[in-house]
Write a protein that holds these residues in place. Structure first.
Motif, PDB file in Angstrom:
ATOM      1  N   ILE A 163      -6.077  -5.151  -5.496  1.00 21.13           N
ATOM      2  CA  ILE A 163      -6.183  -6.586  -5.713  1.00 21.13           C
ATOM      3  C   ILE A 163      -4.887  -7.118  -6.332  1.00 21.13           C
ATOM      4  CG2 ILE A 163      -7.431  -8.453  -6.857  1.00 21.13           C
ATOM      5  CD1 ILE A 163      -9.045  -7.075  -4.707  1.00 21.13           C
ATOM      6  N   ALA A 164      -4.335  -8.166  -5.710  1.00 22.00           N
ATOM      7  CA  ALA A 164      -3.168  -8.858  -6.277  1.00 22.00           C
ATOM      8  C   ALA A 164      -3.605 -10.114  -7.017  1.00 22.00           C
ATOM      9  CB  ALA A 164      -2.175  -9.216  -5.178  1.00 22.00           C
ATOM     10  N   GLY A 165      -4.676 -10.755  -6.531  1.00 23.34           N
ATOM     11  CA  GLY A 165      -5.154 -11.961  -7.186  1.00 23.34           C
ATOM     12  C   GLY A 165      -6.109 -12.740  -6.313  1.00 23.34           C
ATOM     13  N   TYR A 166      -6.444 -13.928  -6.782  1.00 19.04           N
ATOM     14  CA  TYR A 166      -7.446 -14.752  -6.113  1.00 19.04           C
ATOM     15  C   TYR A 166      -6.992 -16.206  -6.058  1.00 19.04           C
ATOM     16  CZ  TYR A 166     -10.417 -10.749  -7.337  1.00 19.04           C
ATOM     17  OH  TYR A 166     -10.940  -9.480  -7.489  1.00 19.04           O
ATOM     18  N   VAL A 167      -7.532 -16.930  -5.071  1.00 21.48           N
ATOM     19  CA  VAL A 167      -7.392 -18.380  -5.000  1.00 21.48           C
ATOM     20  C   VAL A 167      -8.801 -18.953  -5.107  1.00 21.48           C
ATOM     21  CG1 VAL A 167      -6.527 -20.350  -3.700  1.00 21.48           C
ATOM     22  CG2 VAL A 167      -5.418 -18.116  -3.456  1.00 21.48           C
ATOM     23  N   VAL A 168      -9.039 -19.800  -6.097  1.00 25.97           N
ATOM     24  CA  VAL A 168     -10.369 -20.333  -6.352  1.00 25.97           C
ATOM     25  C   VAL A 168     -10.325 -21.859  -6.276  1.00 25.97           C
ATOM     26  CG1 VAL A 168     -12.264 -20.488  -8.010  1.00 25.97           C
ATOM     27  CG2 VAL A 168     -10.918 -18.369  -7.840  1.00 25.97           C
ATOM     28  N   GLN A 169     -11.168 -22.440  -5.447  1.00 18.83           N
ATOM     29  CA  GLN A 169     -11.254 -23.889  -5.366  1.00 18.83           C
ATOM     30  C   GLN A 169     -11.964 -24.437  -6.593  1.00 18.83           C
ATOM     31  OE1 GLN A 169     -13.600 -25.378  -2.105  1.00 18.83           O
ATOM     32  NE2 GLN A 169     -12.924 -27.492  -2.360  1.00 18.83           N
ATOM     33  N   ASN A 170     -11.428 -25.514  -7.157  1.00 17.81           N
ATOM     34  CA  ASN A 170     -12.034 -26.167  -8.320  1.00 17.81           C
ATOM     35  C   ASN A 170     -12.726 -27.455  -7.898  1.00 17.81           C
ATOM     36  OD1 ASN A 170      -8.970 -25.311  -9.902  1.00 17.81           O
ATOM     37  ND2 ASN A 170     -10.877 -24.157 -10.057  1.00 17.81           N
ATOM     38  N   TRP A 171     -13.836 -27.737  -8.565  1.00 18.98           N
ATOM     39  CA  TRP A 171     -14.550 -28.961  -8.244  1.00 18.98           C
ATOM     40  C   TRP A 171     -13.791 -30.175  -8.743  1.00 18.98           C
ATOM     41  CZ3 TRP A 171     -16.448 -33.248 -10.684  1.00 18.98           C
ATOM     42  CH2 TRP A 171     -17.315 -34.045  -9.934  1.00 18.98           C
ATOM     43  N   ASP A 172     -13.606 -31.164  -7.863  1.00 21.14           N
ATOM     44  CA  ASP A 172     -13.008 -32.436  -8.234  1.00 21.14           C
ATOM     45  C   ASP A 172     -13.458 -33.464  -7.215  1.00 21.14           C
ATOM     46  OD1 ASP A 172     -10.686 -34.591  -8.131  1.00 21.14           O
ATOM     47  OD2 ASP A 172     -10.490 -33.557 -10.048  1.00 21.14           O
ATOM     48  N   PRO A 173     -13.921 -34.635  -7.652  1.00 22.95           N
ATOM     49  CA  PRO A 173     -14.444 -35.625  -6.709  1.00 22.95           C
ATOM     50  C   PRO A 173     -13.373 -36.329  -5.889  1.00 22.95           C
ATOM     51  CG  PRO A 173     -14.469 -36.510  -8.927  1.00 22.95           C
ATOM     52  CD  PRO A 173     -14.066 -35.065  -9.047  1.00 22.95           C
ATOM     53  N   PHE A 174     -12.099 -36.198  -6.283  1.00 22.33           N
ATOM     54  CA  PHE A 174     -11.058 -36.972  -5.614  1.00 22.33           C
ATOM     55  C   PHE A 174      -9.917 -36.141  -5.039  1.00 22.33           C
ATOM     56  CE2 PHE A 174     -12.778 -39.719  -9.053  1.00 22.33           C
ATOM     57  CZ  PHE A 174     -13.415 -40.667  -8.235  1.00 22.33           C
ATOM     58  N   LEU A 175      -9.474 -35.119  -5.757  1.00 23.62           N
ATOM     59  CA  LEU A 175      -8.277 -34.382  -5.365  1.00 23.62           C
ATOM     60  C   LEU A 175      -8.594 -32.942  -4.987  1.00 23.62           C
ATOM     61  CD1 LEU A 175      -5.810 -35.518  -8.197  1.00 23.62           C
ATOM     62  CD2 LEU A 175      -5.960 -36.414  -5.866  1.00 23.62           C
ATOM     63  N   PRO A 176      -7.857 -32.385  -4.013  1.00 18.33           N
ATOM     64  CA  PRO A 176      -7.966 -30.945  -3.746  1.00 18.33           C
ATOM     65  C   PRO A 176      -7.349 -30.168  -4.910  1.00 18.33           C
ATOM     66  CG  PRO A 176      -6.908 -32.134  -1.925  1.00 18.33           C
ATOM     67  CD  PRO A 176      -6.927 -33.058  -3.094  1.00 18.33           C
ATOM     68  N   LYS A 177      -8.123 -29.283  -5.508  1.00 18.95           N
ATOM     69  CA  LYS A 177      -7.618 -28.516  -6.644  1.00 18.95           C
ATOM     70  C   LYS A 177      -7.997 -27.039  -6.497  1.00 18.95           C
ATOM     71  CE  LYS A 177      -7.313 -31.995 -10.328  1.00 18.95           C
ATOM     72  NZ  LYS A 177      -7.652 -32.288 -11.746  1.00 18.95           N
ATOM     73  N   PHE A 178      -7.052 -26.179  -6.858  1.00 19.62           N
ATOM     74  CA  PHE A 178      -7.258 -24.740  -6.780  1.00 19.62           C
ATOM     75  C   PHE A 178      -6.639 -24.082  -8.008  1.00 19.62           C
ATOM     76  CE2 PHE A 178      -6.919 -26.487  -2.550  1.00 19.62           C
ATOM     77  CZ  PHE A 178      -7.974 -25.931  -1.870  1.00 19.62           C
ATOM     78  N   THR A 179      -7.179 -22.925  -8.357  1.00 20.62           N
ATOM     79  CA  THR A 179      -6.604 -22.101  -9.421  1.00 20.62           C
ATOM     80  C   THR A 179      -6.139 -20.782  -8.827  1.00 20.62           C
ATOM     81  OG1 THR A 179      -8.018 -23.073 -11.128  1.00 20.62           O
ATOM     82  CG2 THR A 179      -7.033 -20.937 -11.625  1.00 20.62           C
ATOM     83  N   ILE A 180      -4.923 -20.388  -9.168  1.00 17.36           N
ATOM     84  CA  ILE A 180      -4.401 -19.073  -8.804  1.00 17.36           C
ATOM     85  C   ILE A 180      -4.719 -18.123  -9.945  1.00 17.36           C
ATOM     86  CG2 ILE A 180      -2.342 -17.731  -8.237  1.00 17.36           C
ATOM     87  CD1 ILE A 180      -3.071 -19.729  -6.100  1.00 17.36           C
ATOM     88  N   GLN A 181      -5.374 -17.009  -9.627  1.00 19.34           N
ATOM     89  CA  GLN A 181      -5.744 -16.023 -10.635  1.00 19.34           C
ATOM     90  C   GLN A 181      -5.075 -14.684 -10.343  1.00 19.34           C
ATOM     91  OE1 GLN A 181     -10.042 -16.028 -10.261  1.00 19.34           O
ATOM     92  NE2 GLN A 181     -10.268 -17.615 -11.821  1.00 19.34           N
ATOM     93  N   ASN A 182      -4.858 -13.894 -11.393  1.00 22.94           N
ATOM     94  CA  ASN A 182      -4.299 -12.560 -11.192  1.00 22.94           C
ATOM     95  C   ASN A 182      -5.401 -11.571 -10.838  1.00 22.94           C
ATOM     96  OD1 ASN A 182      -5.632 -11.928 -13.592  1.00 22.94           O
ATOM     97  ND2 ASN A 182      -3.758 -11.933 -14.836  1.00 22.94           N
ATOM     98  N   GLU A 183      -5.060 -10.288 -10.811  1.00 20.81           N
ATOM     99  CA  GLU A 183      -6.016  -9.265 -10.379  1.00 20.81           C
ATOM    100  C   GLU A 183      -7.214  -9.149 -11.325  1.00 20.81           C
ATOM    101  OE1 GLU A 183      -3.107  -7.203 -13.104  1.00 20.81           O
ATOM    102  OE2 GLU A 183      -3.036  -8.748 -11.541  1.00 20.81           O
ATOM    103  N   SER A 184      -7.049  -9.596 -12.579  1.00 23.48           N
ATOM    104  CA  SER A 184      -8.135  -9.545 -13.562  1.00 23.48           C
ATOM    105  C   SER A 184      -8.929 -10.841 -13.612  1.00 23.48           C
ATOM    106  CB  SER A 184      -7.563  -9.238 -14.957  1.00 23.48           C
ATOM    107  OG  SER A 184      -6.866  -8.003 -14.949  1.00 23.48           O
ATOM    108  N   LYS A 185      -8.692 -11.737 -12.661  1.00 18.52           N
ATOM    109  CA  LYS A 185      -9.321 -13.062 -12.587  1.00 18.52           C
ATOM    110  C   LYS A 185      -8.965 -13.937 -13.784  1.00 18.52           C
ATOM    111  CE  LYS A 185     -12.898 -12.729  -9.184  1.00 18.52           C
ATOM    112  NZ  LYS A 185     -14.178 -13.314  -8.736  1.00 18.52           N
ATOM    113  N   GLU A 186      -7.778 -13.721 -14.323  1.00 21.30           N
ATOM    114  CA  GLU A 186      -7.241 -14.594 -15.365  1.00 21.30           C
ATOM    115  C   GLU A 186      -6.432 -15.705 -14.706  1.00 21.30           C
ATOM    116  OE1 GLU A 186      -6.571 -11.121 -18.759  1.00 21.30           O
ATOM    117  OE2 GLU A 186      -4.964 -11.600 -17.325  1.00 21.30           O
ATOM    118  N   ASP A 187      -6.644 -16.944 -15.151  1.00 26.62           N
ATOM    119  CA  ASP A 187      -5.952 -18.085 -14.567  1.00 26.62           C
ATOM    120  C   ASP A 187      -4.448 -17.978 -14.817  1.00 26.62           C
ATOM    121  OD1 ASP A 187      -8.481 -18.886 -13.969  1.00 26.62           O
ATOM    122  OD2 ASP A 187      -8.515 -20.597 -15.350  1.00 26.62           O
ATOM    123  N   VAL A 188      -3.659 -18.259 -13.769  1.00 21.40           N
ATOM    124  CA  VAL A 188      -2.204 -18.172 -13.853  1.00 21.40           C
ATOM    125  C   VAL A 188      -1.548 -19.519 -13.562  1.00 21.40           C
ATOM    126  CG1 VAL A 188      -0.130 -17.053 -12.938  1.00 21.40           C
ATOM    127  CG2 VAL A 188      -2.241 -15.741 -13.203  1.00 21.40           C
TER     128      VAL A 188
END
Length: 221
Positions: free
Chosen positions: A111-136
């Motif tokens: 595992i290198a990391g993850y891309v997680v979609q974040n909830w937002d009513p107006f804008l496309p938002k995502f969080t990049i996480q590392n292999e430990s699912k820590e936000d980067v």
């Protein structure tokens, strides 16, 4: 494990990555969905990797653009260096418990990391996480992704969302090209000293953004 040193060497020097979709003749003429193929290039336009999407005909034609897929990224010798896995999930802000999540492995199996979609009513938002699912990092897109003859930028930001450190751009490449082939052309700009594993995750984020916002559009028209 043998592919990791080569991958690190190539990516360590990059602060700009170009992704160009190759369109199959059958898809261009008949509009039939085929497995997506991409070339991944450096800022000089030299191909450093190529990528192939794997999924079923059912997923491509009935579930697009929320389809599940595996994208295998290989170097010019054919050795797989990155694997991108996307399960079938929802992309509607009305279902925040089942939003998009994408896993990136580099080398395959690690595992290198993850891309997680974040909830937002107006804008496309995502969080990049590392292999430990820590936000980067965060990725924030514009309110409208239609482009209207312009490039569309998704900004790469620090976790506080205040400072911008890079961007993922959908390039508008002209009316004739987009209408008749619907090709995807993206650029990723990140700090050259960004962790190479996070650079790999950024490629996964680029594929996810393409499928979510540009797969069934005229790419900005």
């Amino acid at each position: 494990q043998h592919s990791l040193p080569c991958f690190c060497f190539c990516f360590k020097q990059l602060d700009r990555i170009i992704i160009h979709q190759q369109v199959e003749l059958l898809e261009a003429i008949l509009g039939t969905e085929t497995c997506s193929k991409y070339e991944i290039k450096n800022h000089l336009g030299q191909r450093i990797y190529f990528a192939v999407e794997e999924n079923g005909c059912f997923d491509r034609n009935l579930c697009s653009p929320i389809r599940s897929f595996t994208i295998r990224i290989a170097d010019n010798s054919g050795r797989e260096v990155i694997t991108v896995n996307r399960p079938l999930r929802c992309n509607s802000c009305w279902f925040p418990c089942f939003l998009q999540e994408l896993e990136v492995q580099s080398p395959p199996g690690t595992i290198a990391g993850y891309v997680v979609q974040n909830w937002d009513p107006f804008l496309p938002k995502f969080t990049i996480q590392n292999e430990s699912k820590e936000d980067v990092l965060k990725i924030i897109g514009p309110y409208a992704t239609c482009g209207c003859f312009e490039d569309v930028d998704f900004e790469v930001k620090a976790l506080n969302e205040m400072s911008t450190i890079g961007k993922i751009s959908k390039y508008w490449s002209g009316f004739v090209n987009n209408v008749f082939t619907n090709t995807a052309n993206f650029g990723i700009q990140v700090p050259v000293d960004l962790d190479v594993r996070i650079k790999a995750v950024m490629i996964g984020a680029c594929f996810l953004i393409d499928l979510m916002f540009f797969e069934n559009s005229l790419d900005g028209l």
